[in-house]
Scaffold this motif. Structure first.
Motif, PDB file in Angstrom:
ATOM      1  N   ALA A   1      35.229  40.926  42.859  1.00 16.12           N
ATOM      2  CA  ALA A   1      34.595  40.446  41.450  1.00 16.12           C
ATOM      3  C   ALA A   1      33.257  39.670  42.283  1.00 16.12           C
ATOM      4  O   ALA A   1      32.283  39.624  42.264  1.00 16.12           O
ATOM      5  N   ARG A   2      34.359  38.855  43.643  1.00 17.08           N
ATOM      6  CA  ARG A   2      33.742  37.617  44.502  1.00 17.08           C
ATOM      7  C   ARG A   2      32.781  37.849  45.627  1.00 17.08           C
ATOM      8  O   ARG A   2      32.450  37.419  46.353  1.00 17.08           O
TER       9      ARG A   2
ATOM     10  N   ARG B   1      45.650  42.171  39.192  1.00 22.88           N
ATOM     11  CA  ARG B   1      44.855  41.129  38.974  1.00 22.88           C
ATOM     12  C   ARG B   1      44.086  40.117  40.176  1.00 22.88           C
ATOM     13  O   ARG B   1      42.736  39.972  40.222  1.00 22.88           O
ATOM     14  N   ALA B   2      44.106  39.638  40.544  1.00 24.45           N
ATOM     15  CA  ALA B   2      44.116  38.979  42.112  1.00 24.45           C
ATOM     16  C   ALA B   2      42.980  39.339  43.045  1.00 24.45           C
ATOM     17  O   ALA B   2      41.798  39.190  43.544  1.00 24.45           O
TER      18      ALA B   2
ATOM     19  N   SER C   1      42.010  35.297  52.066  1.00 20.48           N
ATOM     20  CA  SER C   1      41.859  34.109  50.157  1.00 20.48           C
ATOM     21  C   SER C   1      42.437  33.147  49.811  1.00 20.48           C
ATOM     22  O   SER C   1      42.337  32.345  48.841  1.00 20.48           O
TER      23      SER C   1
ATOM     24  N   HIS D   1      43.477  49.721  34.425  1.00 19.73           N
ATOM     25  CA  HIS D   1      42.722  48.142  34.684  1.00 19.73           C
ATOM     26  C   HIS D   1      41.555  48.367  34.883  1.00 19.73           C
ATOM     27  O   HIS D   1      40.628  49.288  35.989  1.00 19.73           O
TER      28      HIS D   1
ATOM     29  N   PRO E   1      35.816  44.839  36.964  1.00 18.31           N
ATOM     30  CA  PRO E   1      35.107  43.603  36.939  1.00 18.31           C
ATOM     31  C   PRO E   1      33.761  44.533  36.624  1.00 18.31           C
ATOM     32  O   PRO E   1      33.667  44.844  37.905  1.00 18.31           O
TER      33      PRO E   1
ATOM     34  N   ASP F   1      40.022  40.045  41.194  1.00 14.15           N
ATOM     35  CA  ASP F   1      39.255  38.539  41.395  1.00 14.15           C
ATOM     36  C   ASP F   1      38.310  38.869  42.363  1.00 14.15           C
ATOM     37  O   ASP F   1      37.145  38.414  42.682  1.00 14.15           O
ATOM     38  N   LEU F   2      39.361  39.128  43.245  1.00 16.56           N
ATOM     39  CA  LEU F   2      38.710  38.924  44.548  1.00 16.56           C
ATOM     40  C   LEU F   2      37.568  39.830  44.847  1.00 16.56           C
ATOM     41  O   LEU F   2      36.488  39.302  45.604  1.00 16.56           O
TER      42      LEU F   2
END
Length: 348
Positions: free
Chosen positions: A308-309, A301-302, A192, A139, A142, A305-306
């Motif tokens: 990256a935020r 992926r989840a 989250s 993977h 990000p 994404d978290l």
């Protein structure tokens, strides 16, 4: 190259081993960090448990084995047929091997593969300077996610998968047993999902302080009647989900007294010995125990994404140790409870 090679019970050797090269469909990774997992501790002190002593059906490997299934690094070479990843990419690895043919695999639940294997347990892993993995395990990180933190995607994905199985929403109340890395990951995962009413049950003052520093609310089971307190707070309804990341019988007994009717206790722990917990509370309230294992790419992926935020905060509970001191500063420190989460630097 240097690697930590597992030979058997309390026999982990730092050795020079041949540097692997990728074959067709494979990716070579220069490892940045590799996390020491509770499974690694069980293998070292109590094993072999998962590391095969006969060839594994998917990888055809057995001990001795390079440990390490929580890792991230930089792609340095790709084998023929690999088109979705390139040299220089920063990546985290989802270390599951699956057969692709059994019912769990064909229905998308390959984390339940009947022949499941793991990189670092059934194939040479990431506690080394380099490793080679199938391209489907890779993977990309990000932008903005530090390479050194990529090794934490795997344990956070374990926690995320368990949180999803709790089937809770933003108006629900949850209870987490254990404030180790998976317990912390559960707290972040539930947050989250919008939950604000979360209590973390932890007897260790050190661990309570660590998760409190992140903003969590804790309960001390050595001085507080947790089931009584939860009953009072919820007017007898109980919590909507409990999560056992402690792996001890008192946590299971307490949790089963705290969950509401037809609600789950999600078990995300490995138990050292069989449980003798009476199940009468399950029967009378139609409660259930929900098992959970690993993750799928959806969880990865989840979590990415978290990350990256900037959802996760790894301050104060994650440290790095050199590969050269992986036993003394790594395994022994974790077993003694003096550290929370350790990442191994294979270059040091």
């Amino acid at each position: 190259m240097r690697a930590a090679v597992y030979y058997g019970n309390q026999d982990l050797r730092l050795e020079d081993v041949p540097e692997p090269e990728p074959g067709p469909g494979q990716v070579k990774i220069r490892v940045s960090r590799n996390g020491i997992c509770g499974t690694d501790l069980h293998e070292y002190y109590d094993g072999p448990i998962f590391i095969p002593t006969e060839p594994h059906p998917l990888t055809e490997r057995k001990a001795p084995m390079v440990l390490g299934h929580e890792f991230a690094g930089v792609v340095t070479a790709v084998g023929s047929g690999v088109t979705d990843v390139a040299e220089g990419d920063q990546v985290a690895v989802e270390p599951i091997y699956r057969c692709g043919q059994c019912r769990p695999c064909t229905t998308g639940r390959y984390n339940l593969c009947q022949s499941i294997g793991f990189h670092g347990l059934m194939a040479d892993g990431g506690m080394a300077e380099h490793t080679v993995v199938p391209s489907f395990q890779v993977h990309k990180l990000p932008d903005g996610v530090p390479l050194e933190l990529g090794a934490l995607v795997e344990p956070m994905a374990v926690a995320h998968h368990a949180a999803v199985l709790g089937n809770v929403g933003d108006q629900d109340r949850a209870l987490i047993y254990g404030a180790g890395p998976i317990g912390i990951g559960l707290w972040f995962a539930l947050r989250s999902m919008g939950l604000t009413e979360i209590d973390v049950v932890e007897p260790s003052e050190t661990r309570r302080k660590s998760i409190e520093a992140l903003g969590a609310r804790t309960l001390d089971p050595t001085s507080q009647d947790v089931p009584g307190l939860i009953a009072e707070r919820t007017k007898g309804d109980g919590v909507d989900a409990a999560f056992d990341a402690a792996g001890v019988e008192p946590a299971v007994e307490s949790a089963l007294n705290c969950v509401g009717e037809r609600r789950p206790l999600v078990s995300v722990a490995i138990y050292d010995r069989p449980l003798s917990t009476p199940l009468i509370n399950l029967v009378l309230r139609e409660r259930r125990i929900q098992g959970t294992i690993c993750y799928t790419s959806e969880d990865y992926r989840a979590v990415l994404d978290l990350m990256a935020r900037d959802h996760y905060d790894f301050t104060g509970w994650v440290d790095t140790v050199p590969l050269s001191q992986v036993i003394d500063q790594g395994f022994e420190e974790l077993r003694a409870g003096r550290r929370m989460k350790l990442l191994v630097d294979p270059t040091a």
